[in-house]
Motif scaffolding. Structure first.
Motif, PDB file in Angstrom:
ATOM      1  N   SER A 105      -8.515  -8.238  13.711  1.00 32.13           N
ATOM      2  CA  SER A 105      -9.719  -7.863  14.438  1.00 32.13           C
ATOM      3  C   SER A 105     -10.572  -9.072  14.794  1.00 32.13           C
ATOM      4  CB  SER A 105     -10.559  -6.888  13.601  1.00 32.13           C
ATOM      5  OG  SER A 105     -11.143  -7.563  12.501  1.00 32.13           O
ATOM      6  N   LYS A 106     -11.384  -8.909  15.826  1.00 25.03           N
ATOM      7  CA  LYS A 106     -12.325  -9.940  16.246  1.00 25.03           C
ATOM      8  C   LYS A 106     -13.315 -10.232  15.118  1.00 25.03           C
ATOM      9  CE  LYS A 106     -16.113 -10.644  19.532  1.00 25.03           C
ATOM     10  NZ  LYS A 106     -16.884 -10.014  20.623  1.00 25.03           N
ATOM     11  N   LYS A 107     -13.757  -9.182  14.430  1.00 27.28           N
ATOM     12  CA  LYS A 107     -14.736  -9.353  13.354  1.00 27.28           C
ATOM     13  C   LYS A 107     -14.183 -10.214  12.223  1.00 27.28           C
ATOM     14  CE  LYS A 107     -17.504  -6.818   9.958  1.00 27.28           C
ATOM     15  NZ  LYS A 107     -18.542  -7.850   9.979  1.00 27.28           N
ATOM     16  N   PHE A 108     -12.921 -10.013  11.885  1.00 27.31           N
ATOM     17  CA  PHE A 108     -12.305 -10.817  10.833  1.00 27.31           C
ATOM     18  C   PHE A 108     -12.352 -12.295  11.190  1.00 27.31           C
ATOM     19  CE2 PHE A 108      -8.107 -12.785   9.698  1.00 27.31           C
ATOM     20  CZ  PHE A 108      -8.478 -13.177   8.425  1.00 27.31           C
ATOM     21  N   LEU A 109     -11.980 -12.629  12.413  1.00 26.99           N
ATOM     22  CA  LEU A 109     -11.959 -14.028  12.833  1.00 26.99           C
ATOM     23  C   LEU A 109     -13.370 -14.608  12.939  1.00 26.99           C
ATOM     24  CD1 LEU A 109      -9.084 -13.607  15.399  1.00 26.99           C
ATOM     25  CD2 LEU A 109      -8.986 -14.904  13.267  1.00 26.99           C
ATOM     26  N   GLU A 110     -14.320 -13.805  13.350  1.00 34.40           N
ATOM     27  CA  GLU A 110     -15.712 -14.267  13.365  1.00 34.40           C
ATOM     28  C   GLU A 110     -16.191 -14.571  11.953  1.00 34.40           C
ATOM     29  OE1 GLU A 110     -17.497 -11.983  17.321  1.00 34.40           O
ATOM     30  OE2 GLU A 110     -17.602 -11.019  15.347  1.00 34.40           O
ATOM     31  N   ASP A 111     -15.818 -13.713  11.010  1.00 30.38           N
ATOM     32  CA  ASP A 111     -16.240 -13.928   9.622  1.00 30.38           C
ATOM     33  C   ASP A 111     -15.589 -15.161   9.015  1.00 30.38           C
ATOM     34  OD1 ASP A 111     -17.858 -11.774   9.776  1.00 30.38           O
ATOM     35  OD2 ASP A 111     -16.750 -10.492   8.394  1.00 30.38           O
ATOM     36  N   ILE A 112     -14.347 -15.457   9.411  1.00 31.93           N
ATOM     37  CA  ILE A 112     -13.722 -16.697   8.950  1.00 31.93           C
ATOM     38  C   ILE A 112     -14.553 -17.892   9.394  1.00 31.93           C
ATOM     39  CG2 ILE A 112     -11.737 -18.228   9.223  1.00 31.93           C
ATOM     40  CD1 ILE A 112      -9.977 -15.807   9.474  1.00 31.93           C
ATOM     41  N   GLY A 113     -14.936 -17.894  10.671  1.00 28.12           N
ATOM     42  CA  GLY A 113     -15.734 -19.003  11.195  1.00 28.12           C
ATOM     43  C   GLY A 113     -17.056 -19.162  10.480  1.00 28.12           C
TER      44      GLY A 113
ATOM     45  N   GLY B 284      -9.800  -5.569   4.250  1.00 32.76           N
ATOM     46  CA  GLY B 284      -9.468  -6.334   3.057  1.00 32.76           C
ATOM     47  C   GLY B 284      -9.558  -7.828   3.301  1.00 32.76           C
ATOM     48  N   LEU B 285      -9.114  -8.278   4.471  1.00 32.25           N
ATOM     49  CA  LEU B 285      -9.195  -9.697   4.820  1.00 32.25           C
ATOM     50  C   LEU B 285     -10.643 -10.152   4.937  1.00 32.25           C
ATOM     51  CD1 LEU B 285      -6.348  -9.870   7.493  1.00 32.25           C
ATOM     52  CD2 LEU B 285      -6.359 -11.051   5.291  1.00 32.25           C
ATOM     53  N   ILE B 286     -11.478  -9.318   5.544  1.00 28.22           N
ATOM     54  CA  ILE B 286     -12.887  -9.675   5.723  1.00 28.22           C
ATOM     55  C   ILE B 286     -13.571  -9.857   4.379  1.00 28.22           C
ATOM     56  CG2 ILE B 286     -15.114  -8.774   6.503  1.00 28.22           C
ATOM     57  CD1 ILE B 286     -13.565  -7.467   8.859  1.00 28.22           C
ATOM     58  N   GLU B 287     -13.346  -8.923   3.456  1.00 31.49           N
ATOM     59  CA  GLU B 287     -13.963  -9.030   2.132  1.00 31.49           C
ATOM     60  C   GLU B 287     -13.445 -10.249   1.381  1.00 31.49           C
ATOM     61  OE1 GLU B 287     -16.478  -7.150   1.029  1.00 31.49           O
ATOM     62  OE2 GLU B 287     -16.414  -6.291   3.039  1.00 31.49           O
TER      63      GLU B 287
ATOM     64  N   LEU C 231      -5.878  -9.044  -2.769  1.00 33.15           N
ATOM     65  CA  LEU C 231      -6.820  -9.972  -2.145  1.00 33.15           C
ATOM     66  C   LEU C 231      -8.172  -9.932  -2.845  1.00 33.15           C
ATOM     67  CD1 LEU C 231      -6.316  -9.768   1.734  1.00 33.15           C
ATOM     68  CD2 LEU C 231      -5.512 -11.498   0.142  1.00 33.15           C
ATOM     69  N   LYS C 232      -8.615  -8.740  -3.198  1.00 30.99           N
ATOM     70  CA  LYS C 232      -9.889  -8.597  -3.907  1.00 30.99           C
ATOM     71  C   LYS C 232      -9.826  -9.293  -5.260  1.00 30.99           C
ATOM     72  CE  LYS C 232     -13.209  -5.056  -5.376  1.00 30.99           C
ATOM     73  NZ  LYS C 232     -13.470  -3.588  -5.435  1.00 30.99           N
ATOM     74  N   TYR C 233      -8.719  -9.123  -5.955  1.00 31.25           N
ATOM     75  CA  TYR C 233      -8.515  -9.777  -7.249  1.00 31.25           C
ATOM     76  C   TYR C 233      -8.526 -11.292  -7.086  1.00 31.25           C
ATOM     77  CZ  TYR C 233      -6.522 -10.199 -11.972  1.00 31.25           C
ATOM     78  OH  TYR C 233      -6.328 -10.491 -13.301  1.00 31.25           O
ATOM     79  N   MET C 234      -7.847 -11.761  -6.040  1.00 34.17           N
ATOM     80  CA  MET C 234      -7.771 -13.175  -5.748  1.00 34.17           C
ATOM     81  C   MET C 234      -9.148 -13.754  -5.417  1.00 34.17           C
ATOM     82  SD  MET C 234      -5.486 -14.843  -2.683  1.00 34.17           S
ATOM     83  CE  MET C 234      -4.090 -13.788  -3.098  1.00 34.17           C
ATOM     84  N   ALA C 235      -9.906 -13.025  -4.616  1.00 37.43           N
ATOM     85  CA  ALA C 235     -11.202 -13.514  -4.145  1.00 37.43           C
ATOM     86  C   ALA C 235     -12.184 -13.746  -5.286  1.00 37.43           C
ATOM     87  CB  ALA C 235     -11.790 -12.522  -3.147  1.00 37.43           C
ATOM     88  N   HIS C 236     -12.092 -12.949  -6.337  1.00 37.99           N
ATOM     89  CA  HIS C 236     -13.024 -13.077  -7.458  1.00 37.99           C
ATOM     90  C   HIS C 236     -12.566 -14.085  -8.507  1.00 37.99           C
ATOM     91  CE1 HIS C 236     -14.522  -9.234  -5.803  1.00 37.99           C
ATOM     92  NE2 HIS C 236     -15.656  -9.600  -6.345  1.00 37.99           N
TER      93      HIS C 236
END
Length: 287
Positions: A156-164, A133-136, A108-113
């Motif tokens: 996690s709640k934080k992951f979904l908040e960060d998506i938004g 990993g999802l959040i980053e 995921l990190k490789y993909m994100a960059h």
């Protein structure tokens, strides 16, 4: 004349030469192959095909999701290498990526960059991907429009908040719990309702969903065209007025099943809920 016509009729038809096909047509044919086959076979067939596969636009779609545990041609490590190779060949033009089983935080990190133009992401049953990993990852996907995740580990709640917050263009969200029990997901649903007002399509599977969660969705996601909760479970019958509002507000609607006995204790609570939370509360994915 008779001999000449007989010779002509006896000639074998000329076999088509694939190498003589126009480049655009050949590219169209190759794009219909599975990503794994293109990386490991097609681009190695001949110089012409290799050159075609060097075109970054060939790799706007990278799907490595036709995988079953009991029918594996490649190891997970090999599949990850193939995925990284396809991402490299895309030169940042990848728009649609789907992975299954073999995904990791490092991938995921490789993909994100390297895929800043990503618009659709599907992650299926990747036990080596954590919430952290999802959040980053999503922080880099500001153009993301569709997200589809099936999970064994509670998101996690934080992951979904960060998506938004990080994915303002998100229009479609599909979250499927693959655990063997329904999971309590209220805080996550409230996070979605609070931060994803632009959603048009929302689907949940394998979660407990009741009046509070449904009301939050209706209030927080006013643009919803479709809502699919048919594979979820209700602990209590939904409020009739709320159901009526759902039908009035959402055109394509599938409501959750009411199952008062299946998976519940004598007090009406989830018999497995505390066990599930206690067992996994200290896992790293509860980030």
């Amino acid at each position: 004349m008779m001999e000449s016509s007989e010779k002509c009729s006896n000639r074998k038809p000329r076999k088509p030469n694939w190498l003589e096909l126009p480049t655009d047509l050949m590219k169209n044919i190759l794009q219909r192959l599975d990503t794994v086959d293109i990386v490991t076979i097609a681009r190695l067939v001949c110089p012409q095909w290799r050159n075609i596969c060097k075109d970054p636009l060939m790799w706007r779609t990278i799907h490595i999701s036709d995988i079953e545990l009991n029918d594996m041609r490649f190891s997970f490590r090999c599949l990850e290498k193939i995925c990284r190779c396809a991402i490299d060949l895309s030169c940042g033009h990848a728009e649609d990526i789907a992975i299954k089983l073999f995904g990791t935080d490092d991938l995921l990190k490789y993909m994100a960059h390297r895929t800043r133009r990503l618009r659709r992401l599907q992650i299926s049953n990747c036990s080596n991907i954590s919430n952290k990993g999802l959040i980053e990852c999503v922080k880099k996907f500001s153009l993301l429009e569709e997200l589809d995740i099936s999970f064994y580990k509670k998101l996690s709640k934080k992951f979904l908040e960060d998506i938004g917050r990080c994915c303002p263009l998100l229009k479609s969200l599909n979250l499927a719990n693959e655990f063997y029990v329904q999971v309590y997901f209220a805080h996550q649903v409230f996070a979605i309702a609070k931060t994803m007002s632009g959603l048009r399509h929302l689907a949940f599977s394998g979660i407990v969903c009741g009046d509070d969660e449904l009301l939050a969705i209706l209030n927080g996601c006013p643009l919803l065209y479709s809502l699919d909760l048919q594979n979820c479970v209700c602990q209590h019958q939904l409020n009739p007025s709320l159901v009526k509002r759902c039908h009035e507000q959402i055109k394509d609607l599938q409501l959750p099943t009411f199952s008062p006995d299946d998976g519940y204790d004598d007090d009406g609570g989830l018999a497995y809920m505390d066990t599930f939370e206690d067992t996994y509360a200290n896992e790293y994915w509860e980030y």
